[in-house]
Design a protein around this motif. Structure first.
Motif, mmCIF file in Angstrom:
data_model
loop_
_atom_site.group_PDB
_atom_site.id
_atom_site.type_symbol
_atom_site.label_atom_id
_atom_site.label_comp_id
_atom_site.label_asym_id
_atom_site.label_seq_id
_atom_site.Cartn_x
_atom_site.Cartn_y
_atom_site.Cartn_z
ATOM 1 N N MET A 105 39.146 29.230 26.652
ATOM 2 C CA MET A 105 38.642 29.487 28.005
ATOM 3 C C MET A 105 37.561 30.578 27.938
ATOM 4 S SD MET A 105 40.612 30.940 31.302
ATOM 5 C CE MET A 105 42.228 30.419 30.671
ATOM 6 N N PRO A 106 36.287 30.187 28.037
ATOM 7 C CA PRO A 106 35.245 31.216 27.967
ATOM 8 C C PRO A 106 35.302 32.078 29.223
ATOM 9 C CG PRO A 106 34.273 29.066 28.436
ATOM 10 C CD PRO A 106 35.746 28.849 28.320
ATOM 11 N N ASP A 107 35.092 33.369 29.047
ATOM 12 C CA ASP A 107 35.253 34.245 30.196
ATOM 13 C C ASP A 107 33.923 34.796 30.695
ATOM 14 O OD1 ASP A 107 34.662 35.979 28.207
ATOM 15 O OD2 ASP A 107 36.504 37.153 28.338
ATOM 16 N N CYS A 108 32.804 34.333 30.074
ATOM 17 C CA CYS A 108 31.523 34.950 30.414
ATOM 18 C C CYS A 108 30.922 34.380 31.698
ATOM 19 C CB CYS A 108 30.548 34.808 29.259
ATOM 20 S SG CYS A 108 30.576 33.173 28.534
ATOM 21 N N ASN A 109 31.246 33.125 31.996
ATOM 22 C CA ASN A 109 30.599 32.520 33.155
ATOM 23 C C ASN A 109 31.404 32.657 34.438
ATOM 24 O OD1 ASN A 109 32.608 30.878 32.404
ATOM 25 N ND2 ASN A 109 31.389 29.015 32.172
ATOM 26 N N VAL A 110 32.575 33.301 34.337
ATOM 27 C CA VAL A 110 33.358 33.500 35.543
ATOM 28 C C VAL A 110 32.785 34.713 36.280
ATOM 29 C CG1 VAL A 110 35.689 33.810 36.444
ATOM 30 C CG2 VAL A 110 35.352 32.665 34.271
ATOM 31 N N ASN A 111 32.767 34.643 37.574
ATOM 32 C CA ASN A 111 32.183 35.737 38.341
ATOM 33 C C ASN A 111 33.177 36.862 38.539
ATOM 34 O OD1 ASN A 111 30.650 37.347 39.948
ATOM 35 N ND2 ASN A 111 30.984 36.125 41.803
ATOM 36 N N PHE A 112 33.090 37.866 37.656
ATOM 37 C CA PHE A 112 33.976 39.019 37.766
ATOM 38 C C PHE A 112 33.352 40.119 38.625
ATOM 39 C CE2 PHE A 112 35.693 37.634 33.447
ATOM 40 C CZ PHE A 112 36.811 37.043 33.996
ATOM 41 N N GLU A 113 32.051 39.965 38.912
ATOM 42 C CA GLU A 113 31.337 41.023 39.639
ATOM 43 C C GLU A 113 32.079 41.445 40.911
ATOM 44 O OE1 GLU A 113 28.687 42.817 38.770
ATOM 45 O OE2 GLU A 113 28.848 41.778 36.842
ATOM 46 N N ALA A 114 32.606 40.460 41.600
ATOM 47 C CA ALA A 114 33.267 40.740 42.877
ATOM 48 C C ALA A 114 34.505 41.611 42.719
ATOM 49 C CB ALA A 114 33.638 39.428 43.558
ATOM 50 N N GLU A 115 35.035 41.664 41.507
ATOM 51 C CA GLU A 115 36.259 42.447 41.277
ATOM 52 C C GLU A 115 35.974 43.898 40.907
ATOM 53 O OE1 GLU A 115 38.973 41.397 42.210
ATOM 54 O OE2 GLU A 115 38.493 39.273 42.429
ATOM 55 N N ILE A 116 34.666 44.201 40.701
ATOM 56 C CA ILE A 116 34.317 45.543 40.230
ATOM 57 C C ILE A 116 33.766 46.380 41.366
ATOM 58 C CG2 ILE A 116 32.940 46.834 38.543
ATOM 59 C CD1 ILE A 116 32.701 44.128 36.993
ATOM 60 N N GLU A 117 34.264 47.600 41.483
ATOM 61 C CA GLU A 117 33.725 48.535 42.454
ATOM 62 C C GLU A 117 33.610 49.895 41.780
ATOM 63 O OE1 GLU A 117 34.543 48.428 46.984
ATOM 64 O OE2 GLU A 117 35.976 49.853 46.145
ATOM 65 N N GLU A 118 32.403 50.399 41.716
ATOM 66 C CA GLU A 118 32.130 51.658 41.015
ATOM 67 C C GLU A 118 32.719 51.668 39.606
ATOM 68 O OE1 GLU A 118 33.380 54.793 43.603
ATOM 69 O OE2 GLU A 118 31.943 54.235 45.160
ATOM 70 N N GLY A 119 32.560 50.535 38.933
ATOM 71 C CA GLY A 119 32.991 50.444 37.533
ATOM 72 C C GLY A 119 34.484 50.276 37.343
ATOM 73 N N GLN A 120 35.212 50.205 38.460
ATOM 74 C CA GLN A 120 36.671 50.074 38.357
ATOM 75 C C GLN A 120 37.169 48.807 39.042
ATOM 76 O OE1 GLN A 120 37.971 53.913 40.004
ATOM 77 N NE2 GLN A 120 38.598 54.448 37.920
ATOM 78 N N ASN A 121 38.464 48.541 38.855
ATOM 79 C CA ASN A 121 39.041 47.365 39.506
ATOM 80 C C ASN A 121 39.211 47.607 40.998
ATOM 81 O OD1 ASN A 121 41.108 49.230 38.516
ATOM 82 N ND2 ASN A 121 42.596 47.807 39.344
ATOM 83 N N LYS A 122 38.567 46.717 41.763
ATOM 84 C CA LYS A 122 38.587 46.863 43.218
ATOM 85 C C LYS A 122 39.970 46.527 43.777
ATOM 86 C CE LYS A 122 35.850 45.011 47.068
ATOM 87 N NZ LYS A 122 34.733 44.071 47.330
ATOM 88 N N ARG A 123 40.574 45.483 43.197
ATOM 89 C CA ARG A 123 41.875 45.031 43.704
ATOM 90 C C ARG A 123 42.956 45.197 42.623
ATOM 91 N NH1 ARG A 123 41.390 39.262 46.288
ATOM 92 N NH2 ARG A 123 40.296 38.653 44.387
ATOM 93 N N SER A 124 44.176 44.857 42.974
ATOM 94 C CA SER A 124 45.259 44.930 41.991
ATOM 95 C C SER A 124 45.046 43.890 40.900
ATOM 96 C CB SER A 124 46.610 44.656 42.657
ATOM 97 O OG SER A 124 46.964 45.729 43.474
ATOM 98 N N VAL A 125 45.468 44.241 39.702
ATOM 99 C CA VAL A 125 45.464 43.300 38.580
ATOM 100 C C VAL A 125 46.884 42.769 38.457
ATOM 101 C CG1 VAL A 125 45.166 43.107 36.074
ATOM 102 C CG2 VAL A 125 43.605 44.551 37.419
ATOM 103 N N LYS A 126 47.001 41.426 38.496
ATOM 104 C CA LYS A 126 48.335 40.821 38.524
ATOM 105 C C LYS A 126 48.501 39.770 37.442
ATOM 106 C CE LYS A 126 48.913 40.850 43.549
ATOM 107 N NZ LYS A 126 49.329 39.853 44.566
ATOM 108 N N CYS A 127 49.763 39.412 37.191
ATOM 109 C CA CYS A 127 50.052 38.329 36.255
ATOM 110 C C CYS A 127 49.654 37.008 36.900
ATOM 111 C CB CYS A 127 51.538 38.317 35.923
ATOM 112 S SG CYS A 127 52.050 36.908 34.936
ATOM 113 N N LYS A 128 49.002 36.154 36.104
ATOM 114 C CA LYS A 128 48.577 34.835 36.583
ATOM 115 C C LYS A 128 49.755 33.929 36.884
ATOM 116 C CE LYS A 128 44.118 33.707 34.584
ATOM 117 N NZ LYS A 128 43.404 32.930 33.565
ATOM 118 N N PHE A 129 50.863 34.197 36.206
ATOM 119 C CA PHE A 129 51.982 33.266 36.274
ATOM 120 C C PHE A 129 53.036 33.675 37.292
ATOM 121 C CE2 PHE A 129 49.999 33.189 32.142
ATOM 122 C CZ PHE A 129 49.718 31.836 31.980
#
Ligand SMILES: Nc1nc2c(ncn2[C@@H]2O[C@H](COP(=O)(O)OP(=O)(O)OP(=O)(O)O)[C@@H](O)[C@H]2O)c(=O)[nH]1
Ligand SMILES: [Mg+2]
Ligand SMILES: [Zn+2]
Lengths: 208, 123
Positions: free
Chosen positions: B1-25
């Motif tokens: 699963m390549p991770d480069c083309n997924v849009n992570f920009e929306a998750e970043i705020e001031e270089g940090q995680n904007k929202r909680s990081v959770k388990c996918k499962f």
């Protein structure tokens, strides 16, 4: 970065092989990922965060392998532990009898301050029960520790158990901190408070 | 699963995680908002689902976008595997899915792969 927690407690799970220590450590799920890379190498410890009376508490919990047996568990193993969950299986008499040996091992090797708690696991297997709840309670009274019956499989009281142990450690710690900041004064002629053993985890532990 | 083309920009705020990081499962909360720094490093990680389970030679993929965590006690809930070389692998504390990242013993830094977790608001 500012600390994101108030206290950090190190806990150990101890007991015979097969009593359910590993299962108690995570929400038991039938479709756990048990054929992967991770289960091949094994989990060393988990970090969990709980809220207790407005304080953020980090629990660092070590699972241990029961087949190591109490004879081989030494001081190094218990170093820094503030709480120990002693686990037996209510459907296995032998695992209950061995709790005495585990306690003896803890007394010989762990800090005297360590907070202990007794867990009778697999309590949903009522039809296979070999150890009555009363015997569990009696043993806990004998050692002056708390007791709770749990089921990792049916998710019964597992979280309660960790909260109870954490709350007792926190209370003990706050009491010691209070005593340290308000030494008894006045006309008491008692020579001195008993010295804290240097091996005590409390003496190494600071309020974060 | 390549991770480069997924849009992570929306998750970043001031270089940090904007929202909680959770388990996918199982949605267990791994990091609370604004506790980890975005970092680009190439690192190969064993796949969560292996076709063959061999400790010495697992199937891996190269992952390059991570949440970097300096103090392991910043994690809300996480599992640390036994040591392999200089590394401990990170897992979900609840369902044990993993590796979701790795912990580097010499630097004490932990890295969570964005492609191996989900992001969302705490429940
Ligand atoms: N019925 C029932 N089975 C349980 C429960 N908890 C654990 N088990 C089962 O008991 C077996 C042993 O559980 P483990 O958690 O691996 O036991 P352990 O204490 O970690 O054993 P060692 O790692 O060998 O020391 C597994 O088959 C579990 O599925 C429970 O609450 N009820
Ligand atoms: Mg185990
Ligand atoms: Zn999970």
């Amino acid at each position: 970065m500012a600390k994101t927690y108030d206290y950090l407690f190190k806990l150990l799970l101890i007991g015979d092989s097969g009593v359910g220590k590993t299962c108690v450590l995570f929400r038991f799920s039938e479709d756990a990922f048990n054929t992967t890379f991770i289960s091949t190498i094994g989990i060393d410890f988990k970090i969990r965060t709980i809220d207790l009376d407005g304080k953020k508490i980090k629990l660092q919990i070590w699972d241990t392998a029961g087949q190591e047996r109490f004879r081989t568990i030494t001081t190094a193993y218990y170093r820094g532990a503030m709480g120990i969950m002693l686990v037996y299986d209510i459907t296995n008499e032998k695992s209950f009898e061995n709790i005495k040996n585990w306690i003896r091992n803890i007394e010989e090797n762990a800090s005297a301050d360590v907070e202990k708690m007794l867990l009778g696991n697999k309590c949903e297997l009522e039809e296979k029960r070999q150890v009555s709840k009363e015997r569990g309670e009696q043993l806990a009274i004998e050692y002056g520790i708390k007791f709770i019956e749990t089921s990792a499989k049916a998710s019964i009281r597992v979280e309660d158990a960790f909260f109870t142990l954490a709350r007792d450690i926190k209370a003990k710690m706050e009491k010691k901190l209070k005593e340290a900041s308000n030494p008894p004064k006045g006309h008491q002629l008692r020579a001195s408070e008993p010295q804290k053993k240097p091996t005590s985890w409390l003496s190494r532990c600071s309020l974060l | 699963m390549p991770d480069c083309n997924v849009n992570f920009e929306a998750e970043i705020e001031e270089g940090q995680n904007k929202r909680s990081v959770k388990c996918k499962f199982c949605s267990s909360v791994i990091l609370t908002p604004a506790t980890a720094a975005i970092m680009n490093v190439e690192h190969s990680l064993p796949l969560i689902r292996q076709t063959k389970t061999t400790e010495e030679n697992p199937d891996t993929e190269t992952t390059s976008v991570f949440w970097a965590v300096k103090d392991m006690f910043t994690f809300q809930n996480v599992g640390f595997s036994n040591t392999v070389g200089n590394t401990k692998y990170l897992t979900c504390a609840d369902c044990e899915a993993g590796p979701i990242g790795f912990h580097d013993i010499p630097t004490k830094m932990s890295f969570v792969a964005l492609s191996r977790v989900s992001h969302g608001d705490p429940i």
